[in-house]
Write an enzyme that holds these catalytic residues in place. Sequence first.
Site, PDB file in Angstrom:
ATOM      1  N   GLU A 196       3.790   1.218   2.956  1.00 51.62           N
ATOM      2  CA  GLU A 196       4.186   0.220   2.696  1.00 51.62           C
ATOM      3  C   GLU A 196       5.336   1.261   1.937  1.00 51.62           C
ATOM      4  O   GLU A 196       7.047   0.351   1.444  1.00 51.62           O
ATOM      5  CB  GLU A 196       3.434  -0.795   2.734  1.00 51.62           C
ATOM      6  CG  GLU A 196       2.878  -0.868   3.721  1.00 51.62           C
ATOM      7  CD  GLU A 196       2.342  -1.955   3.653  1.00 51.62           C
ATOM      8  OE1 GLU A 196       1.389  -2.859   4.587  1.00 51.62           O
ATOM      9  OE2 GLU A 196       2.499  -3.354   2.106  1.00 51.62           O
TER      10      GLU A 196
ATOM     11  N   ASN B 130       1.232  -1.192   0.181  1.00 50.99           N
ATOM     12  CA  ASN B 130       0.356   0.045  -0.122  1.00 50.99           C
ATOM     13  C   ASN B 130       0.681   1.537   0.155  1.00 50.99           C
ATOM     14  O   ASN B 130       2.219   0.820   0.178  1.00 50.99           O
ATOM     15  CB  ASN B 130      -0.513   0.139   1.376  1.00 50.99           C
ATOM     16  CG  ASN B 130      -0.596  -0.242   3.169  1.00 50.99           C
ATOM     17  OD1 ASN B 130       0.387   0.430   2.617  1.00 50.99           O
ATOM     18  ND2 ASN B 130      -1.138  -0.378   3.787  1.00 50.99           N
TER      19      ASN B 130
ATOM     20  N   ASP C  91      -5.659  -8.484   1.777  1.00 51.34           N
ATOM     21  CA  ASP C  91      -5.881  -9.114   1.744  1.00 51.34           C
ATOM     22  C   ASP C  91      -6.624  -9.238   0.475  1.00 51.34           C
ATOM     23  O   ASP C  91      -6.802 -10.568  -0.211  1.00 51.34           O
ATOM     24  CB  ASP C  91      -6.491 -10.002   3.044  1.00 51.34           C
ATOM     25  CG  ASP C  91      -5.516  -9.573   3.836  1.00 51.34           C
ATOM     26  OD1 ASP C  91      -3.673  -9.553   3.634  1.00 51.34           O
ATOM     27  OD2 ASP C  91      -5.445  -9.543   4.833  1.00 51.34           O
TER      28      ASP C  91
END
Length: 340
Positions: free
Chosen positions: A219, A216, A286
């Site tokens: 990150e 993301n 996820d």
Amino acid sequence: MSLSPNFTTRLTQSVPRLEQLLERFSGQSILVIGDLTLDEFMTGQVERISREAPVLILRHEETRQIPGGGANAVYNLAKLGAKVTVVGILGQDAQGKALKSIFTEAGIDTTGIISTPSRPTVTKTRIAGHARQSVTQQIVRVDRKSDEIPPLEIQNQLAAFIQQQSSLFKAIVCSDYGDGVFTTPVIQAASQHQRVIVDTQTDLDRFTGATLFTPNLPEAEQAVGYPIKDSISLQRAGEDLLKLTQASQILITRGEEGMSLFNATESEHIPAFNRTDVFDVTGAGDTVVAALTLALGAGGSFWESAVLGNLAASIVVRQFGTATTTVAEMKQALSKLLKS
């Protein structure tokens, strides 16, 4: 929401192909290596203030237990129709038994899980309360976990299972939440597969050579060491991440700004499909990984797979808490998207 004319045209032309890919989700064999977490949600009604201490006393009403962390990626794949085998570590405790039971009920193969008395099952217990005429709100979260690296024997057992079984799967998903599963032997075993999808929060270069990474925005910024604040820095970050990881593709998920897909020759930007009905983004990454992996396994291009990952995420963020979606829901959402 409105999409750009160019993207709408491309999406419209791609719908028959995207629908074909969705039809091929079912039955794909996927191996997920993950930091497995049990999410617990305990709720109760406030009765009074304790006489022993200035704290609320709750009358317990309900406890829900659902897969979290890497277990959420496992569960998302199963709900989308995949035949999932999971590799990870659980404690020999009630929480580990509960998570394993959830997996078994969903038809997930748990033979790759090692249960050990030496560490607890990673568990996040959220305690929430409400008064008679008020909304429920979280009061505190209690985490159970070990900061110790698993013993070398367990590391090697996990790696051996991956090496022995990996040829049976269309893809390997590495769902890294930093809870100890991804040691050097495990990463080396996983990296031998031809299609490895990595979702990790830190140190992306540990998985050098994987097929695709899905950081993301925070990150990605942490990995490259500078803020991503405009199209120029975004493009630079995509290129730097490709160099850092030696991956075929980098997919940066950017929340309400959509997703950006990078390879050695080009970059493509996919707008967010849902900006208005966003209630909870927990676990959306996820869901992206699950749908994207199955689309790749079905023969989709990276762009087609990212679009379907984006579509799946646009559904689950409409729900509170960690959520999943289904192929039927994705087909319906795709149809509605073109009418909006």
